[in-house]
Design an enzyme around this catalytic site. Structure first.
Site, mmCIF file in Angstrom:
data_model
loop_
_atom_site.group_PDB
_atom_site.id
_atom_site.type_symbol
_atom_site.label_atom_id
_atom_site.label_comp_id
_atom_site.label_asym_id
_atom_site.label_seq_id
_atom_site.Cartn_x
_atom_site.Cartn_y
_atom_site.Cartn_z
ATOM 1 C CB THR A 236 -13.565 -4.158 -7.277
ATOM 2 O OG1 THR A 236 -14.463 -5.264 -7.237
ATOM 3 C CG2 THR A 236 -14.211 -3.008 -8.040
ATOM 4 C CB CYS A 323 11.539 6.104 17.251
ATOM 5 S SG CYS A 323 12.710 7.431 17.552
#
Length: 383
Positions: A236, A323
């Site tokens: 949808t 990181c």
């Protein structure tokens, strides 16, 4: 007041777009339904499709709505693998993970197309590789090349690369996520077979994007379901998000001259930072680049530390280093540009957006130079 200078990550929703989304959210109707409520929603979707096609010099019927730029790029790459005859992939060294990781996960051989020290794809290398292409063993040549880099803003010679690929009967995937709404983008003129955009990069809502696929470009069904988007991407449709994206891109393209003017503010920030630290390297400086993007490598001062210092001063920027599990990794762009470790660890990105003002830049300059003055005694400056 906090200053936001991370617009390449996401930019502010435009006021008119927010108002349109709010209006649509009060309405009801599934755009796949045949009744009047559903068809009213369908009309909104098709309006956005036309807006996007016009803004990118593409046919409206070639626009496939997705949940964002990553999904659009995945759909393109998976299509050339499943339906396009690809047996080997050519991926530029500066592609976003949406392409690079998907390519690595495909189990096909992946060749990295190198770039110059300014991040521009090496067309000579590409031409030589394509001259040695063996269709029987290598399949259809497929190149993934972004139009503008998300970290340093380098604009790639996509049309020239397309000419090389098309001469061998190949396919070209263009990541225009950082380009649409910032510089003129001509889907047809660039020679792309696929082009991905993301709404939240040019003032639309997050979580919605589009893939433009040429009429003869192979498409593999991304998911199965009700057959939306001509069966190419079932599910949808997000009417509010799609409508907001269409309006946002229309407005962004109409104000490209204003966005180009951000180049003056970009250069002001670069000049001030260089005056404070002579060792700063401006990444991509000698290549065409987006007017809003500043990629810097600061020797001896880690990128994530700079981000934290700026954040404490009320200015949001991003680091070129990421990181993972507590361990710092070298910036991908630093690796592609062959920066030494000291420089690569010090990569940051400052990215301006349509709401950015000169006061914002002045605040950023003050924050960065102030932080540098405090930390400089602890760092041995290198040229």
């Amino acid at each position: 007041m906090p200053v936001y200078l991370d617009h390449n990550a996401t930019t502010q929703v435009r006021p008119e777009v927010a108002a349109l989304i709010a209006e649509i959210m009060t309405e009801v109707g599934n755009p796949s339904s045949v009744h009047s409520h559903g068809q009213a929603m369908r009309k909104r979707v098709e309006t956005a499709r036309r807006q996007i096609g016009k803004a990118l010099s593409a046919r409206a019927e070639d626009v496939i709505f997705t949940g964002g730029g990553t999904e659009a790029l995945n759909l393109a790459l998976n299509s050339v693998i499943a339906a396009g005859g690809a047996k080997r992939l050519l991926v530029s060294a500066v592609e976003h993970e949406a392409i690079a990781v998907t390519a690595e996960a495909s189990d096909l051989p992946v060749e990295t197309v190198p770039v110059s020290d300014d991040g521009v794809v090496d067309l000579t290398w590409l031409a030589n590789r394509l001259d040695r292409w063996n269709a029987a063993d290598d399949g259809v040549p497929v190149l993934a090349l972004m139009l503008a880099n998300n970290e340093i803003g380098t604009i790639q010679p996509v049309a020239e690369a397309a000419g090389l690929v098309k001469a061998q009967g190949g396919l070209l995937i263009v990541d225009a996520v950082q380009s649409a709404g910032k510089i003129p983008v001509d889907f047809a003129g660039l020679g792309a077979d696929y082009m991905a955009i993301a709404s939240h990069k040019f003032g639309g809502p997050q979580g919605v994007g589009a893939l433009i696929a040429a009429c003869d470009a192979p498409i593999a069904r991304h998911n199965h379901g009700g057959g939306q988007e001509k069966g190419r991407r079932s599910g949808t449709l997000n009417v509010a998000g799609i409508s907001g994206m269409g309006l946002a891109l229309e407005q962004a393209v109409a104000s490209l001259a204003d966005f180009a003017a951000l180049g003056a503010l970009r250069d002001k920030a670069i000049d001030a930072i260089r005056s404070a630290h002579s060792g700063v390297v401006v990444l991509g400086e000698n290549a065409p680049r987006l007017p809003n993007t500043i990629g810097l490598a600061v020797p001896g001062w880690r990128g994530e530390t700079q981000v934290l210092a700026m954040d404490l001063a009320g200015v949001s920027i991003s680091a070129g280093a990421a990181c993972s599990s507590g361990k710092a990794k070298a910036s991908k762009i630093g690796t592609a540009l062959r920066l030494d470790e000291t420089l690569s660890e010090g990569v940051i990105r400052i990215s301006l957006g349509w709401p950015t003002t000169e006061d914002d830049i002045d605040a950023a300059i003050s924050a960065w130079t102030g932080a540098w003055a405090r930390i400089q005694p602890k760092i041995k400056e290198t040229a």
